[in-house]
Design an enzyme around this catalytic site. Structure first.
Site, short mmCIF file in Angstrom:
data_model
loop_
_atom_site.label_atom_id
_atom_site.label_comp_id
_atom_site.label_asym_id
_atom_site.label_seq_id
_atom_site.Cartn_x
_atom_site.Cartn_y
_atom_site.Cartn_z
N ARG A 1 -44.99 45.36 -26.51
CA ARG A 1 -43.66 45.95 -26.32
C ARG A 1 -42.54 44.92 -26.23
O ARG A 1 -41.36 45.27 -26.27
CB ARG A 1 -43.67 46.88 -25.09
CG ARG A 1 -44.00 46.19 -23.81
CD ARG A 1 -44.37 47.17 -22.70
NE ARG A 1 -43.27 47.47 -21.83
CZ ARG A 1 -43.39 47.94 -20.59
NH1 ARG A 1 -44.60 48.21 -20.10
NH2 ARG A 1 -42.36 48.19 -19.85
N ARG B 1 -40.19 49.57 -8.84
CA ARG B 1 -40.95 48.45 -9.45
C ARG B 1 -40.90 47.26 -8.48
O ARG B 1 -40.11 46.34 -8.63
CB ARG B 1 -40.34 48.06 -10.78
CG ARG B 1 -40.52 49.09 -11.90
CD ARG B 1 -39.97 48.54 -13.23
NE ARG B 1 -40.45 49.29 -14.37
CZ ARG B 1 -39.77 50.26 -14.98
NH1 ARG B 1 -38.58 50.61 -14.54
NH2 ARG B 1 -40.29 50.88 -16.03
N CYS C 1 -42.97 58.50 -15.88
CA CYS C 1 -41.99 57.54 -15.34
C CYS C 1 -41.66 56.43 -16.32
O CYS C 1 -40.93 55.52 -15.99
CB CYS C 1 -42.50 56.96 -14.02
SG CYS C 1 -43.92 55.88 -14.23
N GLU D 1 -51.52 54.61 -17.91
CA GLU D 1 -50.79 53.83 -18.92
C GLU D 1 -51.73 53.03 -19.82
O GLU D 1 -51.30 52.26 -20.65
CB GLU D 1 -49.74 52.92 -18.27
CG GLU D 1 -50.20 52.12 -17.09
CD GLU D 1 -49.05 51.36 -16.41
OE1 GLU D 1 -47.92 51.38 -16.91
OE2 GLU D 1 -49.31 50.72 -15.38
N ARG E 1 -44.45 51.44 -6.26
CA ARG E 1 -45.57 50.97 -7.08
C ARG E 1 -46.02 49.62 -6.55
O ARG E 1 -45.19 48.74 -6.27
CB ARG E 1 -45.13 50.82 -8.54
CG ARG E 1 -46.25 50.27 -9.40
CD ARG E 1 -45.94 50.32 -10.85
NE ARG E 1 -44.96 49.32 -11.24
CZ ARG E 1 -44.47 49.23 -12.46
NH1 ARG E 1 -44.84 50.08 -13.39
NH2 ARG E 1 -43.59 48.30 -12.75
N HIS F 1 -39.43 44.71 -20.37
CA HIS F 1 -38.82 44.82 -19.05
C HIS F 1 -37.39 44.30 -19.05
O HIS F 1 -36.57 44.78 -18.29
CB HIS F 1 -39.69 44.13 -17.99
CG HIS F 1 -40.88 44.96 -17.66
ND1 HIS F 1 -42.11 44.75 -18.23
CD2 HIS F 1 -41.01 46.05 -16.86
CE1 HIS F 1 -42.95 45.67 -17.78
NE2 HIS F 1 -42.31 46.47 -16.96
N ASN G 1 -44.39 53.59 -21.42
CA ASN G 1 -44.09 52.29 -22.06
C ASN G 1 -45.38 51.55 -22.39
O ASN G 1 -45.58 51.07 -23.51
CB ASN G 1 -43.24 51.41 -21.14
CG ASN G 1 -42.00 52.13 -20.66
OD1 ASN G 1 -41.53 53.03 -21.33
ND2 ASN G 1 -41.50 51.74 -19.51
N ASP G 2 -46.25 51.48 -21.39
CA ASP G 2 -47.51 50.78 -21.63
C ASP G 2 -48.49 51.66 -22.39
O ASP G 2 -49.26 51.16 -23.21
CB ASP G 2 -48.12 50.31 -20.31
CG ASP G 2 -47.48 49.02 -19.84
OD1 ASP G 2 -47.30 48.13 -20.69
OD2 ASP G 2 -47.13 48.92 -18.66
C1 PEP Z 1 -44.59 52.19 -18.06
O1 PEP Z 1 -45.43 51.39 -18.50
O2 PEP Z 1 -44.20 53.19 -18.69
C2 PEP Z 1 -43.97 51.96 -16.74
C3 PEP Z 1 -43.20 52.86 -16.19
O3 PEP Z 1 -44.19 50.75 -16.14
P1 PEP Z 1 -43.47 49.41 -16.61
O4 PEP Z 1 -42.43 49.76 -17.63
O5 PEP Z 1 -42.88 48.76 -15.42
O6 PEP Z 1 -44.60 48.64 -17.20
MG MG Z 2 -46.27 49.95 -17.15
#
Ligand code: PEP
Ligand code: MG
Length: 594
Positions: A487, A319, A524, A453, A355, A212, A476-477
């Protein structure tokens, strides 16, 4: 909290310095080139100055210490009084513990003896006692008691802050544009504070490209590199640096030839950026005429401006948890409502997907570290919200109330079980009932979507698609959990592979299965803004992308160049091949479409 940063005078020109030139490699997070002078942010969270005060200054030093303790006591008592009934019970308990620590003689009394007897400066005196106390706590066998050392450190940070009077963001002159922040690590909360300053770039020793912190760095639209390992120790304050955020290269003390070359590259990038701006109002559609939605991801209400400037046709991911960082209390329902309404009104009828809280893992409320032994797998996101129903309901009411002012959608993160969807939907129904009782207005047909995710959700998509109005793939997750790579951990960052066949399979299946039952599917995660993935995602059938505003126009350019029909054929072949080299070649062919 940000540690204190020293600020020696800096050179005003970007001329090569006298130090030895060297290059360090990391993971580029945000494109572009920054040229500026290093500003080191302390690696130790509680690094303080050590000095002896003059005998005649001891009295003032004692006064300074006592007034900082009194200030923090007032702050904590004030917070305790303002904790609302809907706040998690832990928050009140934390504040009690913090007050007890503050009143412990070792924190509020013994440092005075050190100032008197040894003429230590107040910060140093406090740190000596705090370290001794922390050591005692580290000896405890009981894990709960051992953990309390973090509370001690948090209280001490507060007192130091009161003594230093630094506020929270690093002390950098507001007019200084050519500052490159060099830090060991920066939390997402630290990065948010940086939004108030104008820096030229960032480099950090720790962090992965989809942490993040990196995501927020990207949202600042300035070159940044993470995972540099030892940059913080190798770079000295004020040295001239070049940050190449695309290649992940940091050049320290460049010679005049290298400097000139990068200055030229910087001009070219700026020119290309200006050219891209012309696409702002061009409708996004593929070369074979398929319309594509390009939405923006935001962290704070003020980010909407960048989204509009980039021509986003909606907010695909707000977010909301960033409203909860850098503060010791929870934002009230009204405060949240104001923030959501601000975004909704600014988007003027365009959809805004809010979200629900994704707290936990690397984003936690001040003092409420509930990450557990493995934060990414712990009480995070919807799990945390379901465990804190009053807090969740307050947020849902705030979102619902904002839906009376425009087009709002609710997005629930990190779902893995069908019953979590049911519990989230029940909470939404309850929040609606509460608003009905109050006579408050909201959109009765508000859509509720879920983030895909967790691999479990992608693999049992039918259940998710049946119960939800839309799906949003958080790559991402999804990648983190599919490949078992934290990550935020730079030591495994090289294993984080967007193009891993398992990842591509899960993404393509989710898009296909979602569409099959008539659900909108959005991507996303950071992959939506990755130019190397645009054509591939179009080939998988994706028609809605949500990404950081800084990436949006470049992605639009890529969309305009791509034939969805051709992309589909090559994407299928990519999914079928087992040979990594062939996959690479096919991807290169896909991205060479023009
Ligand atoms: C993701 O996990 O891809 C996502 C968009 O949420 P975040 O990056 O805030 O965990
Ligand atoms: Mg996420």
């Amino acid at each position: 909290m940000m540690a204190k940063a020293e600020l020696p005078p800096r050179a005003s020109t970007l001329a090569p310095g006298a130090g030895a030139s060297f290059t360090v490699h990391g993971a580029g997070v945000s494109g572009g080139i920054a040229i500026g002078h290093a500003h080191l942010i302390s690696s130790a969270r509680l690094e303080v100055a050590h000095y002896e005060v003059a005998p005649e200054a001891v009295k003032d030093e004692i006064r300074r210490f006592k007034s900082a303790i009194a200030e923090v006591r007032g702050e904590l008592a004030g917070l305790q009084a303002s904790v609302s009934a809907s706040a998690p019970a832990e928050l009140g308990a934390f504040l009690n513990v913090h007050l007890m620590i503050l009143d412990d003689a070792q924190i509020s009394q013994l440092p005075l003896e050190l100032i008197r007897a040894r003429r230590c400066n107040a910060e140093w005196a406090l740190m000596q006692q705090a370290e001794a106390l922390v050591q005692q706590f580290e000896q405890f066998e009981d894990a709960y008691l051992r953990e309390r050392k973090n509370d001690i450190l948090q209280v001490v940070e507060r007192v130091l802050k009161a003594m230093l009077g630094t506020g929270q963001a690093p002390a950098v002159p507001g007019h200084e544009k050519n500052v490159i922040v060099v830090a060991h690590d920066l939390s997402p909360a630290d990065m948010i504070l940086f939004k108030r300053h104008q820096f030229a770039g960032f480099v950090t020793d720790l962090g992965g490209v989809t942490s993040h912190s990196a995501i927020v760095a990207r949202s600042l639209n300035i070159p940044a590199i993470v995972g540099m390992h030892h940059a913080r120790n190798m770079v000295r304050e004020n040295e001239l640096l070049i940050v190449d955020g695309r290649e992940g290269v940091l050049i320290v003390n460049p010679d005049s030839r290298v400097l000139a070359e990068y200055q030229q590259r910087q001009r070219l990038i700026e020119r290309a950026r200006k050219k891209l701006k012309r696409l702002r109002s061009t409708p996004a559609e593929t070369s074979d005429g398929i319309p594509i939605e390009l939405h923006a991801n935001i962290e704070l209400p003020q980010d909407v401006q960048a989204a509009l400037e980039a021509g986003a046709t909606g907010i695909g991911l707000f977010r909301s948890e960033f409203l909860f960082l850098n503060r010791d209390d929870l934002p009230s329902e009204d405060e949240q409502f104001d923030a959501y309404r601000q975004v909704v009104e600014a988007m003027d009828g365009l959809p805004v997907t809010i979200r629900t809280l994704d707290l936990g893992a690397d984003k936690s409320i001040n003092g409420a570290d509930r990450g557990g032994p493995n934060p990414a797998l712990g009480l995070r996101a919807i799990r945390f919200c379901l465990a804190e129903p009053q807090m969740f309901l307050a947020q849902l009411r705030a979102i619902l109330r904002a839906s009376a002012h425009g087009k709002v959608r609710i997005l629930v993160p990190m779902l893995a079980h069908a019953y979590e969807i049911e519990q989230a939907l029940a909470a939404i129904a309850q929040a609606k009932e509460q608003l009905d009782d109050m006579g408050a207005d909201y959109d009765r047909g508000i859509e509720v979507g879920g983030m895909i995710e967790v691999p479990a959700a992608a693999l049992s998509l039918r259940v998710f698609a049946k119960k939800l109005d839309f799906l949003s793939i958080g790559t991402n997750d999804l990648i983190q959990y599919t490949l078992a790579i934290d990550r935020t951990d730079d030591t495994v960052a090289h294993l984080y592979d967007t193009m891993h066949p398992a990842v591509l399979y899960l993404i393509s299946q989710t898009i296909q299965a979602g569409h099959k039952v008539g659900r909108d599917v959005v991507v996303c995660g950071e992959m939506a803004g990755d130019l190397d993935a645009t054509a591939l995602l179009l080939g998988f059938g994706l028609r809605q992308f949500s990404m950081h505003p800084a990436q949006l126009l470049a992605v639009k350019q890529q969309v305009l160049r791509t034939s969805a029909a051709e992309a589909r054929i090559i994407a299928r072949r990519i999914l079928r091949t087992d040979d990594p080299e062939k996959r690479r070649q096919l991807l290169a062919r896909l991205n060479a479409q023009d």
